[in-house]
Design a protein around this motif. Structure first.
Motif, PDB file in Angstrom:
ATOM      1  N   UNK A  45       5.596 -28.646   4.489  1.00 45.99           N
ATOM      2  CA  UNK A  45       5.247 -27.506   5.333  1.00 45.99           C
ATOM      3  C   UNK A  45       4.818 -26.297   4.525  1.00 45.99           C
ATOM      4  N   UNK A  46       4.130 -25.377   5.197  1.00 46.53           N
ATOM      5  CA  UNK A  46       3.656 -24.158   4.542  1.00 46.53           C
ATOM      6  C   UNK A  46       3.479 -23.071   5.589  1.00 46.53           C
ATOM      7  N   UNK A  47       3.538 -21.819   5.146  1.00 47.39           N
ATOM      8  CA  UNK A  47       3.320 -20.670   6.016  1.00 47.39           C
ATOM      9  C   UNK A  47       2.464 -19.651   5.292  1.00 47.39           C
ATOM     10  N   UNK A  48       1.588 -18.986   6.051  1.00 48.69           N
ATOM     11  CA  UNK A  48       0.767 -17.905   5.501  1.00 48.69           C
ATOM     12  C   UNK A  48       0.702 -16.792   6.538  1.00 48.69           C
ATOM     13  N   UNK A  49       0.874 -15.561   6.104  1.00 49.93           N
ATOM     14  CA  UNK A  49       0.743 -14.398   6.973  1.00 49.93           C
ATOM     15  C   UNK A  49      -0.187 -13.387   6.318  1.00 49.93           C
ATOM     16  N   UNK A  50      -1.166 -12.903   7.073  1.00 49.12           N
ATOM     17  CA  UNK A  50      -2.083 -11.866   6.605  1.00 49.12           C
ATOM     18  C   UNK A  50      -1.898 -10.615   7.445  1.00 49.12           C
TER      19      UNK A  50
ATOM     20  N   UNK B 218      -5.188  -6.639   4.191  1.00 49.34           N
ATOM     21  CA  UNK B 218      -4.382  -5.636   3.503  1.00 49.34           C
ATOM     22  C   UNK B 218      -3.327  -6.279   2.618  1.00 49.34           C
ATOM     23  N   UNK B 219      -2.776  -7.396   3.095  1.00 47.77           N
ATOM     24  CA  UNK B 219      -1.692  -8.038   2.345  1.00 47.77           C
ATOM     25  C   UNK B 219      -1.621  -9.506   2.733  1.00 47.77           C
ATOM     26  N   UNK B 220      -1.281 -10.363   1.766  1.00 46.60           N
ATOM     27  CA  UNK B 220      -1.127 -11.793   2.010  1.00 46.60           C
ATOM     28  C   UNK B 220       0.259 -12.225   1.553  1.00 46.60           C
ATOM     29  N   UNK B 221       0.972 -12.917   2.431  1.00 44.11           N
ATOM     30  CA  UNK B 221       2.248 -13.542   2.070  1.00 44.11           C
ATOM     31  C   UNK B 221       2.128 -15.028   2.377  1.00 44.11           C
ATOM     32  N   UNK B 222       2.427 -15.873   1.403  1.00 41.52           N
ATOM     33  CA  UNK B 222       2.299 -17.309   1.625  1.00 41.52           C
ATOM     34  C   UNK B 222       3.431 -18.054   0.946  1.00 41.52           C
TER      35      UNK B 222
ATOM     36  N   UNK C  95       0.841  -1.191   0.000  1.00 38.43           N
ATOM     37  CA  UNK C  95       0.000   0.000   0.000  1.00 38.43           C
ATOM     38  C   UNK C  95       0.873   1.235   0.000  1.00 38.43           C
ATOM     39  N   UNK C  96       0.525   2.210  -0.858  1.00 43.29           N
ATOM     40  CA  UNK C  96       1.341   3.400  -1.004  1.00 43.29           C
ATOM     41  C   UNK C  96       1.102   4.447   0.057  1.00 43.29           C
TER      42      UNK C  96
END
Length: 252
Positions: free
Chosen positions: A76-81, A65-69, A1-2
């Protein structure tokens, strides 16, 4: 986001919900153990975990606002919101939100031990919110989204806010136990223990499934293929594994 988010109606209380979910499985060969890990890795990949967390975000009335996965090799896996509490509402040329520093994360850790033929799938979920929103209301949904043999949960409220007269408030909602936020029909399936530190607004609950049916813990093996003695031995090993995870120490 700017553009930065403008904060208003600020509530400086931070509410953190962290919990681990364990699913235990028996597979009689090393190959079956690896197949189980591969199966779990596919069932709970980053795409499905993202869907679970975005549904959770909707449940607490927040905005993503943002998703990182990320999926990992070998497993294994990781997700951050990154989430904003409340709706994003236009105010002139700026966007107004309650807060832009809340987050939801999930990590998975499939693992196995060839000598015991037991595999464990662990899910770690952290929900941190600021302001009026409490993540406790999502517990039933999260527990139901995974196969949960053992669950350990921590809920902590930090910081303070003020009432209109300036008095500091170190808690803006009543909590006696995390179990208050779990449906009765869910709790009936588990043995649950609380370890709370009320003076620090710290609440801890751990749960272990009361009844286990062997057929639910076998991977690619029919329960009737096993002789009675083997069934008893496997059940004993499964229960020992669960008790040690639940207790947080080596017992056997």
């Amino acid at each position: 986001m700017g553009e930065k988010l403008k904060l208003y109606g600020f509530n400086n209380l931070t509410k953190s919900l962290s919990f681990n979910i364990y699913d235990v499985c028996y597979a009689k060969t090393a190959r079956e153990l690896q197949d189980y890990i591969d199966y779990i890795d596919e069932q709970y990949n980053s795409e499905r975990l993202t869907n679970i967390l975005t549904t959770l975000t909707d449940m607490i009335g927040a905005t993503v606002l943002n998703i990182a996965r990320q999926d990992y090799d070998p497993q294994g896996a990781s997700v951050t919101l990154l989430i904003a509490e409340g709706s994003m509402r236009p105010a002139g040329e700026t966007q107004v939100g309650h807060l832009d520093k809340s987050h939801v994360t999930v990590h998975t850790y499939p693992e196995y031990h060839p000598e015991t033929c037991l595999a464990t799938f662990r899910v770690d979920i952290d929900v941190a919110t600021c302001g009026e929103i409490t993540p406790l209301s999502t517990l039933d949904y999260l527990i139901g989204s995974f196969d949960s043999d053992i669950i350990t949960m921590d809920y902590r409220v930090r910081g303070f806010t003020r009432d209109v007269n300036g008095k500091k408030l170190f808690m803006d909602h009543e909590v006696a136990s995390i179990q208050e936020y779990i449906a009765a029909e869910t709790l009936q399936k588990y043995d649950a223990v609380d370890i709370n530190v009320y003076g620090a607004n710290l609440f801890h609950t751990k749960m272990m499934l009361k009844e286990i049916e062997l057929r639910n813990y076998l991977f690619k093996t029919d329960v009737y293929e096993l002789p009675p003695q083997s069934r008893l031995e496997i059940m004993s090993n499964l229960r020992k594994e669960m008790i040690e995870i639940f207790s947080g120490r080596n017992i056997y």
